[in-house]
Design an enzyme around this catalytic site. Structure first.
Site, mmCIF file in Angstrom:
data_model
loop_
_atom_site.group_PDB
_atom_site.id
_atom_site.type_symbol
_atom_site.label_atom_id
_atom_site.label_comp_id
_atom_site.label_asym_id
_atom_site.label_seq_id
_atom_site.Cartn_x
_atom_site.Cartn_y
_atom_site.Cartn_z
ATOM 1 N N ASP A 333 41.237 135.563 49.812
ATOM 2 C CA ASP A 333 41.103 135.333 48.378
ATOM 3 C C ASP A 333 39.629 135.171 48.008
ATOM 4 O OD1 ASP A 333 42.237 134.464 45.697
ATOM 5 O OD2 ASP A 333 41.095 132.669 46.248
ATOM 6 N N GLU A 376 31.567 149.096 50.244
ATOM 7 C CA GLU A 376 30.809 148.487 51.344
ATOM 8 C C GLU A 376 31.590 147.386 52.053
ATOM 9 O OE1 GLU A 376 29.818 148.529 48.206
ATOM 10 O OE2 GLU A 376 28.173 149.982 48.101
#
Length: 636
Positions: A333, A376
């Site tokens: 999260d 990325e």
């Protein structure tokens, strides 16, 4: 009797003590002094214990710079059956507005304490950060809670559950994940009730569940995104043994279990916030807009004790959950807010290695919540995660389904994630809703006043869209049955009567919705074309708002098996076309419509004519090659 050592890592606090009692005793006795080992920074007390259940707390002279006041628990609002839907919605809104006002008042008081008060010799009582079971004793006050120690045969135990199905059936690899996001409380209240509903998951066809946070959080109602204790489970959901039984049942049916982990922040009353706040957390939030509690400082290294304090604690908690509960993945999260790729890379790699070494279910899945998603962050581009939530697909799909806003190139970018820079099918998890967003049925009703059959048709289109796009797929619980409750961190239990048999058949549309989801999931599982990287756009007509793409799999060496070829055609328009001709069909011959009882179509001259192409629908066609008498594939 056998010796047991209580220990607490708090290297720079002046004094520490232990409070211990038998679980049946009403009160604690005298505090037991603990001794600090200057060599490793641990306070310890060793006692001889008889078998039994014990309650315990630690006391310490705090080094924290303010006394945190816990935020009030979320209100439990139940609809009043004597009131209208609108009246209940208004009452619910008032309840949560009042709650938010109380939360803000607590935050202001805490801020005032921070600015005005410096404590020097204040003792705090708190639960062991490593407690594996916690009793909040009916209060949100963290300082009244107790840790629970079960001592049997001279050692600590968690429970006595015996695993049955670790190697019962192979669990799917990451590229075959079909994920179902679930909140235990709103799905079916407790672990044992979820276990009792196992047939539902099996019939739906999903291959993994992603369980919203179940670590002990304040109160009994909420999403769990402010964990207080990282090794204890939320006791409102059940016991550790019941959690294990649930996970075991999922594994029995070949369903992997991914746990939602909150490692950016914790509850303001978490133990380490009271022990020595700035040793474990940033003094100030990294971003005050996106701040949900004390934020773990993964950049702090203690030269004296050669330890990264926050990293070690979170690492230990993850090891514990993988080992003790046999989990198969983690959703990270708020990974954007963690903002420490070095730590995330290390912890993800540790988790994968632990899963590989345990002797069963070797696949592990690390998926991150990066908002917005960025290439990325996935391993194929040098990042820490196996996969990330495909946030950009959600927003483009929402624009198209709810608002009829079509940016052709941007839609194509999210359908084929390679155009965004993603390299592997597992890099992205596609979804049309999750716990952070209202389901599309709600959005369609609130934003466009689109209801009933028109709304359900658009939701089905969105589901087929995400299932046939590049990437993995995820379902937010309830969307498959047409649940119509707004997003709330309070109580929003699924209404299972939506798919129960009714004499008047008034819920036929909900049952049809569920069957549609099952059919699309079955296609995803059975046809390898949808889990390969092969995707090509073959037809576009912007004026008519028709788009088609092609998925295929040619990896099989078995000449007895036809190559898997799937064509997906979207009608984004508000027009129903009696006949519509799709050009550039990759193969001539028979094509069967998956979601229309395998209705047969013939493609000639690389053209396929679709009849009754209803607005806001997707048509999915499967190619069936013609076989000759000698069983070789023809070039039809």
């Amino acid at each position: 009797m056998a010796p047991y050592t209580f220990e607490l890592f708090a290297p720079y606090n002046k004094q520490a003590g232990l409070r211990l009692k038998n679980a049946n005793a009403r009160m604690f006795g005298l505090d037991i002094p603990m001794e600090l080992n200057e060599q490793d920074g641990y306070w310890r007390a060793t006692l001889d214990l008889a078998d039994g259940i014990y309650h315990y707390q630690y006391k310490i002279v705090t080094k924290s710079w303010f006394e945190p006041e816990p935020e009030p628990a979320l209100p439990d609002y139940t609809n009043d059956e004597t009131k209208t839907f609108e009246e209940n919605q208004e009452n619910r809104k008032n309840h949560y507005n009042e709650h938010e006002k109380l939360v803000q008042e607590v935050k202001q008081r805490n801020k005032k304490r921070e600015e005005e008060i410096t404590f020097t010799e204040v003792w705090y009582t708190f639960v062991d950060p490593y407690a594996t079971e916690v009793d909040e004793r009916g209060s949100d006050d963290a300082f009244r809670s107790v840790g629970i120690l079960i001592f049997k045969n001279g050692k600590k135990i968690i429970d006595e559950y015996e695993w049955k199905y670790d190697n019962h059936v192979p669990l799917v690899s990451n590229d075959k994940l079909i994920i179902y996001e679930i909140h235990i409380g709103d799905f079916q209240d407790k672990f044992i009730n979820v276990t009792a509903k196992m047939d539902y998951f099996v019939e739906l066809g999903i291959t993994a569940v992603e369980i919203m946070p179940i670590k002990e959080f304040p109160g009994t109602i909420g999403w769990g995104y402010t964990p207080r204790y990282y090794l204890a489970i939320e006791n409102a959901y059940g016991t550790t043994a019941e959690l294990k039984e649930m996970i075991d049942a999922f594994h029995k049916h070949g369903i992997r279990v991914i746990m939602d982990g909150v490692y950016n922040h914790c509850d303001v009353s978490a133990p380490y916030a009271a022990i020595d706040h700035d040793y474990w957390f940033y003094h100030e939030p990294k971003d005050r807009v996106y701040c949900w509690g004390p934020e773990w400082n993964y950049g702090r290294y203690d030269e004296k004790y050669q330890v990264w304090p926050a990293r070690k604690y979170i690492s230990d908690s993850i090891r514990y959950f993988i080992s003790e509960f046999h989990t198969d993945g983690i959703r990270f999260d708020a990974a954007t807010q963690i903002n420490n790729e070095e730590f995330l890379t290390a912890i993800a790699q540790q988790s994968r290695e632990q899963a590989r070494d345990r002797g069963y279910a070797p696949n592990f899945f690390c998926v991150g919540e990066y908002l917005p998603d960025k290439i990325e962050s996935v391993m194929s581009n040098g990042g820490p995660m196996d996969s990330i939530w495909h946030d950009s697909l959600y927003w483009k799909l929402r624009e198209a389904i709810v608002f009829d806003v079509l940016n052709w190139e941007e839609l194509k970018n999210v359908i084929d994630g390679r155009r965004q820079g993603y390299k592997n099918i597992i890099d992205i998890v596609n979804y049309q809703a999750n716990h952070d967003h209202d389901r599309l049925l709600i959005e369609l009703g609130k934003e466009r006043q689109i209801f009933d059959a028109d709304a359900f048709r658009r939701v089905r289109m969105a589901f087929a869209f995400q299932a046939t796009s590049y990437g993995l797929m995820m379902i937010w619980m309830g969307e498959e049955i047409g649940e119509y409750k707004e997003k709330t961190p309070g109580v929003a239990k699924l209404d299972w009567s939506l798919i129960e048999d009714r004499e008047d058949n008034s819920n036929a549309i909900n049952k049809e919705q569920l069957q549609y989801y099952k059919d699309v999931i079955q296609l995803r599982k059975l046809n390898p074309a949808l889990t390969t990287p092969n995707l090509e756009f073959i037809f576009e007509h912007e004026n008519d708002q028709i788009m088609a793409w092609y998925r295929w799999d040619t990896t099989t060496d078995d000449i007895q098996k036809p190559e898997n070829r799937v064509v997906i055609v979207c009608n984004w328009s508000s027009t129903t076309y009696e006949k519509y001709e799709i050009l550039n069909i990759p193969r001539n011959g028979r094509w069967y419509e998956w979601l229309n009882n395998d209705k047969e179509y013939i493609a000639e001259n690389n053209k396929l004519t679709i009849d009754n192409f209803i607005d806001h629908t997707i048509r999915i066609f499967i190619h069936q090659t013609k076989r000759c008498d000698n069983d070789k594939r023809s070039t039809a």
